[in-house]
Write a protein that holds these residues in place. Structure first.
Motif, PDB file in Angstrom:
ATOM      1  N   THR A  16       0.891  -1.053   0.168  1.00  0.00           N
ATOM      2  CA  THR A  16       0.017  -0.118   0.112  1.00  0.00           C
ATOM      3  C   THR A  16       0.673   1.190  -0.081  1.00  0.00           C
ATOM      4  O   THR A  16       0.689   2.191  -0.815  1.00  0.00           O
ATOM      5  CB  THR A  16      -1.124  -0.091   1.102  1.00  0.00           C
ATOM      6  OG1 THR A  16      -1.897  -1.368   0.929  1.00  0.00           O
ATOM      7  CG2 THR A  16      -1.886   1.225   1.062  1.00  0.00           C
ATOM      8  N   GLY A  17       1.915   1.222   0.679  1.00  0.00           N
ATOM      9  CA  GLY A  17       2.772   2.414   0.722  1.00  0.00           C
ATOM     10  C   GLY A  17       3.373   2.519  -0.466  1.00  0.00           C
ATOM     11  O   GLY A  17       3.569   3.644  -1.085  1.00  0.00           O
ATOM     12  N   ASN A  18       3.911   1.529  -1.194  1.00  0.00           N
ATOM     13  CA  ASN A  18       4.614   1.483  -2.591  1.00  0.00           C
ATOM     14  C   ASN A  18       3.576   2.166  -3.706  1.00  0.00           C
ATOM     15  O   ASN A  18       3.769   2.922  -4.403  1.00  0.00           O
ATOM     16  CB  ASN A  18       5.251   0.357  -3.106  1.00  0.00           C
ATOM     17  CG  ASN A  18       6.299   0.061  -2.281  1.00  0.00           C
ATOM     18  OD1 ASN A  18       7.108   0.985  -2.366  1.00  0.00           O
ATOM     19  ND2 ASN A  18       6.661  -1.084  -1.922  1.00  0.00           N
ATOM     20  N   ILE A  19       2.339   1.665  -3.209  1.00  0.00           N
ATOM     21  CA  ILE A  19       1.124   2.348  -4.431  1.00  0.00           C
ATOM     22  C   ILE A  19       0.872   3.575  -4.244  1.00  0.00           C
ATOM     23  O   ILE A  19       0.755   4.549  -5.169  1.00  0.00           O
ATOM     24  CB  ILE A  19      -0.056   1.182  -4.240  1.00  0.00           C
ATOM     25  CG1 ILE A  19       0.178  -0.165  -4.614  1.00  0.00           C
ATOM     26  CG2 ILE A  19      -1.232   1.987  -4.750  1.00  0.00           C
ATOM     27  CD1 ILE A  19      -0.887  -1.355  -4.310  1.00  0.00           C
ATOM     28  N   ALA A  20       0.850   4.203  -2.741  1.00  0.00           N
ATOM     29  CA  ALA A  20       0.730   5.343  -2.531  1.00  0.00           C
ATOM     30  C   ALA A  20       1.739   6.155  -3.155  1.00  0.00           C
ATOM     31  O   ALA A  20       1.378   7.405  -3.780  1.00  0.00           O
ATOM     32  CB  ALA A  20       0.556   5.724  -1.182  1.00  0.00           C
ATOM     33  N   LEU A  30      -5.998   7.452  -4.454  1.00  0.00           N
ATOM     34  CA  LEU A  30      -6.051   6.048  -3.835  1.00  0.00           C
ATOM     35  C   LEU A  30      -7.164   6.095  -3.017  1.00  0.00           C
ATOM     36  O   LEU A  30      -7.547   6.857  -2.160  1.00  0.00           O
ATOM     37  CB  LEU A  30      -4.851   6.113  -3.147  1.00  0.00           C
ATOM     38  CG  LEU A  30      -4.682   4.761  -2.464  1.00  0.00           C
ATOM     39  CD1 LEU A  30      -4.625   3.512  -3.479  1.00  0.00           C
ATOM     40  CD2 LEU A  30      -3.359   4.720  -1.339  1.00  0.00           C
ATOM     41  N   HIS A  31      -7.943   4.711  -3.333  1.00  0.00           N
ATOM     42  CA  HIS A  31      -9.048   4.557  -2.499  1.00  0.00           C
ATOM     43  C   HIS A  31      -8.637   3.163  -1.932  1.00  0.00           C
ATOM     44  O   HIS A  31      -8.204   2.404  -2.345  1.00  0.00           O
ATOM     45  CB  HIS A  31     -10.287   4.297  -3.163  1.00  0.00           C
ATOM     46  CG  HIS A  31     -10.724   5.430  -4.008  1.00  0.00           C
ATOM     47  ND1 HIS A  31     -11.771   6.164  -3.498  1.00  0.00           N
ATOM     48  CD2 HIS A  31     -10.245   6.026  -5.189  1.00  0.00           C
ATOM     49  CE1 HIS A  31     -11.908   7.190  -4.644  1.00  0.00           C
ATOM     50  NE2 HIS A  31     -11.034   7.108  -5.505  1.00  0.00           N
ATOM     51  N   LEU A  32      -9.077   3.067  -0.467  1.00  0.00           N
ATOM     52  CA  LEU A  32      -8.674   1.935   0.437  1.00  0.00           C
ATOM     53  C   LEU A  32      -9.924   1.549   1.205  1.00  0.00           C
ATOM     54  O   LEU A  32     -10.764   2.217   1.556  1.00  0.00           O
ATOM     55  CB  LEU A  32      -8.090   2.295   1.407  1.00  0.00           C
ATOM     56  CG  LEU A  32      -6.349   2.880   1.070  1.00  0.00           C
ATOM     57  CD1 LEU A  32      -5.549   3.097   2.301  1.00  0.00           C
ATOM     58  CD2 LEU A  32      -5.777   1.875   0.195  1.00  0.00           C
ATOM     59  N   ALA A  48       7.306   2.895   3.032  1.00  0.00           N
ATOM     60  CA  ALA A  48       7.324   2.448   1.640  1.00  0.00           C
ATOM     61  C   ALA A  48       6.681   4.061   0.912  1.00  0.00           C
ATOM     62  O   ALA A  48       7.093   4.029  -0.280  1.00  0.00           O
ATOM     63  CB  ALA A  48       6.533   1.286   1.436  1.00  0.00           C
ATOM     64  N   GLY A  49       6.062   4.828   1.571  1.00  0.00           N
ATOM     65  CA  GLY A  49       5.531   5.834   0.964  1.00  0.00           C
ATOM     66  C   GLY A  49       6.303   7.035   1.059  1.00  0.00           C
ATOM     67  O   GLY A  49       5.990   7.980   0.429  1.00  0.00           O
ATOM     68  N   LEU A  50       7.433   6.817   1.694  1.00  0.00           N
ATOM     69  CA  LEU A  50       8.416   7.780   1.889  1.00  0.00           C
ATOM     70  C   LEU A  50       7.776   9.141   2.463  1.00  0.00           C
ATOM     71  O   LEU A  50       7.089   9.037   3.187  1.00  0.00           O
ATOM     72  CB  LEU A  50       9.350   7.974   0.763  1.00  0.00           C
ATOM     73  CG  LEU A  50      10.194   6.958   0.526  1.00  0.00           C
ATOM     74  CD1 LEU A  50      10.844   6.946  -1.004  1.00  0.00           C
ATOM     75  CD2 LEU A  50      11.243   6.631   1.462  1.00  0.00           C
ATOM     76  N   ASN A 136       2.879  -9.006  -7.821  1.00  0.00           N
ATOM     77  CA  ASN A 136       2.812  -8.322  -6.795  1.00  0.00           C
ATOM     78  C   ASN A 136       1.756  -7.142  -7.013  1.00  0.00           C
ATOM     79  O   ASN A 136       1.741  -6.432  -8.092  1.00  0.00           O
ATOM     80  CB  ASN A 136       4.405  -7.764  -6.502  1.00  0.00           C
ATOM     81  CG  ASN A 136       4.293  -6.684  -5.416  1.00  0.00           C
ATOM     82  OD1 ASN A 136       4.096  -5.312  -5.769  1.00  0.00           O
ATOM     83  ND2 ASN A 136       4.580  -7.005  -4.173  1.00  0.00           N
ATOM     84  N   LEU A 137       1.019  -6.801  -6.030  1.00  0.00           N
ATOM     85  CA  LEU A 137       0.061  -5.834  -6.255  1.00  0.00           C
ATOM     86  C   LEU A 137       0.696  -4.510  -6.445  1.00  0.00           C
ATOM     87  O   LEU A 137      -0.088  -3.954  -7.391  1.00  0.00           O
ATOM     88  CB  LEU A 137      -0.798  -5.806  -4.967  1.00  0.00           C
ATOM     89  CG  LEU A 137      -1.888  -4.774  -4.780  1.00  0.00           C
ATOM     90  CD1 LEU A 137      -2.837  -5.006  -5.993  1.00  0.00           C
ATOM     91  CD2 LEU A 137      -2.577  -4.614  -3.369  1.00  0.00           C
TER      92      LEU A 137
END
Length: 169
Positions: A16-20, A30-32, A48-50, A136-137
């Protein structure tokens, strides 16, 4: 026009962090969809989202029905699944008069089968060999969103970066 990545019940904070981060870099919302398999305060997700979290518009939905109710009827919704005959890159995402919503399933089970069977015309797949169950997602989200943005002529994105004191020799 806005592109949207939608994660159905994501389980892994690093994904999720990488996707963000990808969303921040592509001006994608982004929708969760809850329940989430982690706390949004999770250190792995933040790492991951830095430092891009303030650059991402995130909307939370309590369940799939709440999310679906939020998507206007005149917008495009795509279900990304391995159970489709239509390849994502064969789809036309070029219409910039509408929003495009790309709904991805949870890492372990994907999207609910009953929901996909009700909406086969919205299903798109990423080709892959039989050597794995799924990609990987975060990688899947990046593949699909960049194909959509490519078809939209990279609208709203800087196509070249100029950094002070950076030179290629």
């Amino acid at each position: 026009m806005t592109n949207h990545i939608v994660l159905y019940e994501p389980l892994m904070p690093a994904n999720t962090g990488n996707i963000a981060r990808t969303c921040a870099g592509t001006n994608t919302e982004l929708h969760l969809i809850r329940p989430l398999g982690f706390s949004t305060d999770d250190a792995q997700m933040k790492r991951a989202g830095l430092d891009y979290w303030d650059k991402v518009k995130i909307t939370y939905h309590d369940d799939l029905d709440e999310f679906l109710d939020s998507v206007p009827d005149d917008q495009y919704l795509y279900l990304i699944t391995k159970f489709s005959d239509k390849v994502y890159s064969d789809n036309d995402f070029s219409n910039t008069d509408v929003d495009h919503y790309f709904l991805f399933g949870k890492e372990t089970t994907g999207l609910p089968e009953k929901f996909m069977r009700k909406n086969p015309e919205k299903c798109l797949r990423i080709p892959m060999s039989d050597n794995i169950r799924a990609l990987n997602l975060a990688n899947s989200c990046a593949l699909v969103i960049y194909e959509a943005i490519r078809q939209q002529n990279f609208a709203g994105l800087e196509l070249s970066h100029h950094y002070e004191n950076d030179k290629l020799d």
